[in-house]
Design a protein around this motif. Structure first.
Motif, short mmCIF file in Angstrom:
data_model
loop_
_atom_site.label_atom_id
_atom_site.label_comp_id
_atom_site.label_asym_id
_atom_site.label_seq_id
_atom_site.Cartn_x
_atom_site.Cartn_y
_atom_site.Cartn_z
N GLU A 32 57.49 44.13 27.66
CA GLU A 32 56.81 43.52 28.81
C GLU A 32 57.72 42.58 29.61
OE1 GLU A 32 55.59 41.06 25.15
OE2 GLU A 32 55.91 43.17 25.61
N TRP A 33 58.87 42.23 29.07
CA TRP A 33 59.82 41.35 29.74
C TRP A 33 61.01 42.08 30.33
CZ3 TRP A 33 59.21 36.32 30.83
CH2 TRP A 33 58.19 35.64 30.16
N PHE A 34 61.22 43.33 29.93
CA PHE A 34 62.46 44.01 30.28
C PHE A 34 62.68 44.14 31.78
CE2 PHE A 34 65.38 47.70 30.48
CZ PHE A 34 66.42 47.13 29.76
N ALA A 35 61.66 44.44 32.54
CA ALA A 35 61.83 44.58 34.00
C ALA A 35 62.30 43.27 34.62
CB ALA A 35 60.52 45.03 34.64
N ARG A 36 61.81 42.14 34.11
CA ARG A 36 62.22 40.83 34.66
C ARG A 36 63.64 40.49 34.25
NH1 ARG A 36 57.14 37.01 33.44
NH2 ARG A 36 56.35 38.81 32.30
N PRO A 52 74.41 50.63 16.74
CA PRO A 52 73.51 51.52 16.00
C PRO A 52 72.03 51.16 16.14
CG PRO A 52 75.26 50.69 14.57
CD PRO A 52 75.38 49.98 15.88
N GLU A 53 71.71 49.89 16.28
CA GLU A 53 70.32 49.44 16.37
C GLU A 53 69.79 49.45 17.80
OE1 GLU A 53 72.81 47.30 15.38
OE2 GLU A 53 72.62 47.27 13.20
N ARG A 54 70.56 50.01 18.73
CA ARG A 54 70.21 50.00 20.15
C ARG A 54 68.84 50.65 20.40
NH1 ARG A 54 71.80 54.14 24.05
NH2 ARG A 54 72.80 54.96 22.20
N ARG A 55 68.09 50.02 21.29
CA ARG A 55 66.79 50.53 21.72
C ARG A 55 66.78 50.59 23.25
NH1 ARG A 55 67.12 51.25 17.16
NH2 ARG A 55 65.79 50.64 15.45
N ALA A 56 65.74 51.12 23.82
CA ALA A 56 65.64 51.25 25.28
C ALA A 56 65.69 49.90 25.98
CB ALA A 56 64.37 52.00 25.65
N THR A 57 65.25 48.84 25.30
CA THR A 57 65.23 47.52 25.92
C THR A 57 66.30 46.59 25.34
OG1 THR A 57 63.53 46.72 24.40
CG2 THR A 57 62.77 47.71 26.48
N LEU A 60 72.71 42.64 25.55
CA LEU A 60 73.57 41.64 24.93
C LEU A 60 73.08 40.32 25.47
CD1 LEU A 60 77.08 43.33 25.21
CD2 LEU A 60 75.43 43.42 23.32
N THR A 61 72.66 39.44 24.59
CA THR A 61 72.01 38.22 25.07
C THR A 61 72.96 37.32 25.84
OG1 THR A 61 72.34 37.09 22.93
CG2 THR A 61 70.26 38.28 23.25
N CYS A 62 74.26 37.52 25.68
CA CYS A 62 75.21 36.72 26.48
C CYS A 62 75.15 37.09 27.95
CB CYS A 62 76.63 36.87 25.94
SG CYS A 62 77.39 38.51 26.18
N GLN A 63 74.53 38.22 28.27
CA GLN A 63 74.47 38.67 29.66
C GLN A 63 73.12 38.38 30.32
OE1 GLN A 63 77.40 39.98 31.21
NE2 GLN A 63 77.96 38.86 29.35
N ILE A 64 72.21 37.78 29.59
CA ILE A 64 70.91 37.41 30.16
C ILE A 64 71.02 36.00 30.73
CG2 ILE A 64 68.46 36.97 29.70
CD1 ILE A 64 68.66 39.02 27.41
N LEU A 73 60.28 34.17 27.49
CA LEU A 73 60.93 35.43 27.15
C LEU A 73 60.93 35.67 25.64
CD1 LEU A 73 62.74 37.89 27.89
CD2 LEU A 73 64.69 36.31 27.71
N VAL A 74 60.62 36.91 25.26
CA VAL A 74 60.62 37.30 23.85
C VAL A 74 61.76 38.30 23.63
CG1 VAL A 74 59.31 38.41 22.00
CG2 VAL A 74 58.15 36.94 23.65
#
Length: 81
Positions: A32-36, A52-57, A60-64, A73-74
């Motif tokens: 629910e947060w990904f678009a933002r 390996p654990e990559r998901r659609a959403t 890398l938190t350093c880029q948020i 944000l969750v």
């Protein structure tokens, strides 16, 4: 990433210090947060291809960039073996 490191969030190691050169700050943004938050681009997108654990959403938190509209944000931190 800085907020996570400053607050001792387990699983966020940030070995490159936010330089977008590793994946040790990988997080999965709640759908629910990904678009933002926005999608990964450039180097971030390339690095995530090898997580390996990559998901659609995944991000890398350093880029948020933390900004007012992301208050609440969750982000889930994947369990690594």
């Amino acid at each position: 990433m800085d907020c996570a490191v400053d607050n001792g969030v387990a699983g966020i190691h940030a070995q490159c210090g936010g330089g977008c050169t590793c994946s040790t700050c990988h997080g999965i943004v709640a759908s629910e947060w990904f678009a933002r938050v926005g999608t990964p681009v450039g180097d971030e997108r390339d690095i995530l291809e090898f997580v390996p654990e990559r998901r659609a959403t995944s991000r890398l938190t350093c880029q948020i960039v933390v900004r007012e509209e992301l208050d609440g944000l969750v982000v889930h931190v994947p369990v690594r073996p």
